[in-house]
Design a protein around this motif. Structure first.
Motif, mmCIF file in Angstrom:
data_model
loop_
_atom_site.group_PDB
_atom_site.id
_atom_site.type_symbol
_atom_site.label_atom_id
_atom_site.label_comp_id
_atom_site.label_asym_id
_atom_site.label_seq_id
_atom_site.Cartn_x
_atom_site.Cartn_y
_atom_site.Cartn_z
ATOM 1 N N PHE A 25 40.576 27.577 60.184
ATOM 2 C CA PHE A 25 39.176 27.908 60.646
ATOM 3 C C PHE A 25 38.346 27.740 59.721
ATOM 4 O O PHE A 25 37.291 27.228 59.504
ATOM 5 C CB PHE A 25 38.984 29.136 61.369
ATOM 6 N N VAL A 26 38.553 28.687 58.628
ATOM 7 C CA VAL A 26 37.532 28.724 57.368
ATOM 8 C C VAL A 26 37.395 27.258 56.717
ATOM 9 O O VAL A 26 36.209 26.927 56.315
ATOM 10 C CB VAL A 26 37.985 29.747 56.429
ATOM 11 N N LEU A 27 38.393 26.668 56.655
ATOM 12 C CA LEU A 27 38.132 25.385 55.822
ATOM 13 C C LEU A 27 37.484 24.290 56.811
ATOM 14 O O LEU A 27 36.729 23.526 56.534
ATOM 15 C CB LEU A 27 39.840 24.791 55.806
ATOM 16 N N SER A 28 37.760 24.382 57.975
ATOM 17 C CA SER A 28 36.993 23.730 59.099
ATOM 18 C C SER A 28 35.397 23.978 59.152
ATOM 19 O O SER A 28 34.460 23.090 59.085
ATOM 20 C CB SER A 28 37.381 23.716 60.484
ATOM 21 N N CYS A 29 35.260 25.207 59.062
ATOM 22 C CA CYS A 29 33.770 25.616 58.837
ATOM 23 C C CYS A 29 33.078 24.949 57.654
ATOM 24 O O CYS A 29 31.984 24.505 57.678
ATOM 25 C CB CYS A 29 33.759 27.028 58.882
ATOM 26 N N ALA A 30 33.682 25.045 56.807
ATOM 27 C CA ALA A 30 33.181 24.456 55.080
ATOM 28 C C ALA A 30 33.055 23.120 55.208
ATOM 29 O O ALA A 30 32.007 22.580 55.001
ATOM 30 C CB ALA A 30 34.276 24.822 54.112
ATOM 31 N N ILE A 31 34.030 22.327 56.088
ATOM 32 C CA ILE A 31 33.761 20.833 56.197
ATOM 33 C C ILE A 31 32.416 20.628 57.037
ATOM 34 O O ILE A 31 31.980 19.792 56.742
ATOM 35 C CB ILE A 31 35.050 20.219 56.461
#
Length: 72
Positions: A25-31
């Protein structure tokens, strides 16, 4: 015959699963944030009728004229 997992093992599996989901989730938000910034940049370039190279050369000329006291 497989041995069924014990309760502590199931707890570890659930914790690892939650950690994996949170990381994803955090990685997806950053992208998503990065792509939104790039999309905004390209929308600005299209609406102002410039390419990236033209933007940077215009910016350099603007800075040079400003240092001379002129307007660009």
């Amino acid at each position: 015959m497989a041995i069924p997992p014990t309760k502590p093992t199931l707890r570890l599996m659930k914790r690892d699963m939650r950690t994996s989901i949170l990381f994803t989730f955090v990685l997806s938000c950053a992208i998503c944030v990065a792509l939104s910034i790039l999309m905004g940049w390209h929308i600005y370039l299209v609406t102002s009728g410039q390419t990236t190279i033209q933007f940077y050369s215009n910016q350099a000329q603007r800075r040079e004229e400003k240092s001379k006291g002129g307007a660009w």
